[in-house]
Design a protein around this motif. Sequence first.
Motif, PDB file in Angstrom:
ATOM      1  N   ALA A  18       1.399   7.036  -6.530  1.00 56.13           N
ATOM      2  CA  ALA A  18       0.360   8.017  -6.858  1.00 56.13           C
ATOM      3  C   ALA A  18       0.867   9.441  -6.629  1.00 56.13           C
ATOM      4  O   ALA A  18       0.588  10.339  -7.428  1.00 56.13           O
ATOM      5  CB  ALA A  18      -0.897   7.752  -6.037  1.00 56.13           C
ATOM      6  N   ILE A  19       1.624   9.650  -5.570  1.00 54.29           N
ATOM      7  CA  ILE A  19       2.210  10.972  -5.310  1.00 54.29           C
ATOM      8  C   ILE A  19       3.202  11.334  -6.412  1.00 54.29           C
ATOM      9  O   ILE A  19       3.226  12.461  -6.906  1.00 54.29           O
ATOM     10  CB  ILE A  19       2.887  11.012  -3.923  1.00 54.29           C
ATOM     11  CG1 ILE A  19       1.821  10.917  -2.829  1.00 54.29           C
ATOM     12  CG2 ILE A  19       3.745  12.259  -3.759  1.00 54.29           C
ATOM     13  CD1 ILE A  19       2.383  10.735  -1.440  1.00 54.29           C
TER      14      ILE A  19
ATOM     15  N   PRO B  73       0.816  -1.227   0.000  1.00 56.20           N
ATOM     16  CA  PRO B  73       0.000   0.000   0.000  1.00 56.20           C
ATOM     17  C   PRO B  73       0.846   1.271   0.000  1.00 56.20           C
ATOM     18  O   PRO B  73       0.493   2.251  -0.672  1.00 56.20           O
ATOM     19  CB  PRO B  73      -0.835  -0.102   1.268  1.00 56.20           C
ATOM     20  CG  PRO B  73      -0.861  -1.541   1.606  1.00 56.20           C
ATOM     21  CD  PRO B  73       0.445  -2.094   1.111  1.00 56.20           C
ATOM     22  N   LEU B  74       1.968   1.250   0.724  1.00 54.35           N
ATOM     23  CA  LEU B  74       2.851   2.413   0.729  1.00 54.35           C
ATOM     24  C   LEU B  74       3.416   2.666  -0.671  1.00 54.35           C
ATOM     25  O   LEU B  74       3.485   3.816  -1.123  1.00 54.35           O
ATOM     26  CB  LEU B  74       3.990   2.227   1.731  1.00 54.35           C
ATOM     27  CG  LEU B  74       4.979   3.383   1.826  1.00 54.35           C
ATOM     28  CD1 LEU B  74       4.296   4.624   2.382  1.00 54.35           C
ATOM     29  CD2 LEU B  74       6.163   2.999   2.668  1.00 54.35           C
TER      30      LEU B  74
ATOM     31  N   LEU C 263       2.001   1.911  -3.490  1.00 47.89           N
ATOM     32  CA  LEU C 263       0.915   2.458  -4.311  1.00 47.89           C
ATOM     33  C   LEU C 263       0.667   3.931  -3.998  1.00 47.89           C
ATOM     34  O   LEU C 263       0.471   4.746  -4.908  1.00 47.89           O
ATOM     35  CB  LEU C 263      -0.357   1.644  -4.114  1.00 47.89           C
ATOM     36  CG  LEU C 263      -0.301   0.201  -4.630  1.00 47.89           C
ATOM     37  CD1 LEU C 263      -1.556  -0.550  -4.222  1.00 47.89           C
ATOM     38  CD2 LEU C 263      -0.093   0.173  -6.121  1.00 47.89           C
ATOM     39  N   ILE C 264       0.699   4.289  -2.723  1.00 52.57           N
ATOM     40  CA  ILE C 264       0.496   5.681  -2.322  1.00 52.57           C
ATOM     41  C   ILE C 264       1.626   6.564  -2.844  1.00 52.57           C
ATOM     42  O   ILE C 264       1.394   7.629  -3.420  1.00 52.57           O
ATOM     43  CB  ILE C 264       0.360   5.790  -0.788  1.00 52.57           C
ATOM     44  CG1 ILE C 264      -0.946   5.159  -0.332  1.00 52.57           C
ATOM     45  CG2 ILE C 264       0.457   7.248  -0.328  1.00 52.57           C
ATOM     46  CD1 ILE C 264      -1.031   4.953   1.173  1.00 52.57           C
ATOM     47  N   LEU C 265       2.869   6.112  -2.652  1.00 52.50           N
ATOM     48  CA  LEU C 265       4.005   6.915  -3.103  1.00 52.50           C
ATOM     49  C   LEU C 265       4.057   6.990  -4.627  1.00 52.50           C
ATOM     50  O   LEU C 265       4.465   8.022  -5.185  1.00 52.50           O
ATOM     51  CB  LEU C 265       5.310   6.351  -2.533  1.00 52.50           C
ATOM     52  CG  LEU C 265       5.450   6.467  -1.009  1.00 52.50           C
ATOM     53  CD1 LEU C 265       6.754   5.843  -0.545  1.00 52.50           C
ATOM     54  CD2 LEU C 265       5.340   7.896  -0.545  1.00 52.50           C
TER      55      LEU C 265
END
Length: 98
Positions: A41-42, A34-35, A37-39
């Motif tokens: 996206a950023i 998940p991290l 995927l979040i990073l």
Amino acid sequence: MIIVIFFSVSTVALFFMKAILWSLFQWGAKIAIPLALILSAIYIGSFFLAKSNSRFNISKTALAWVWAIGFIELLFLGGLYHLTPQFFPSIVGDFFFG
């Protein structure tokens, strides 16, 4: 200006990669995926933010190349680390694992 943006993007990408590796080693894949995927996206969102910002007097093609080269840099370092760890540069290894 493009050199500053390139170094900024590369530095952010490397620190994101370090954060993902650190979380993978500390907590496992349940947190690291998940991290990542979040990073990611950023990272992608920052491209669209820079592209839409008219303060930068840089063509959209040049910005796309900067982000693409940053992503290729991560793929290259990941490939060196996973496929041929004996060729992984020690200074980069000290950054990621030190």
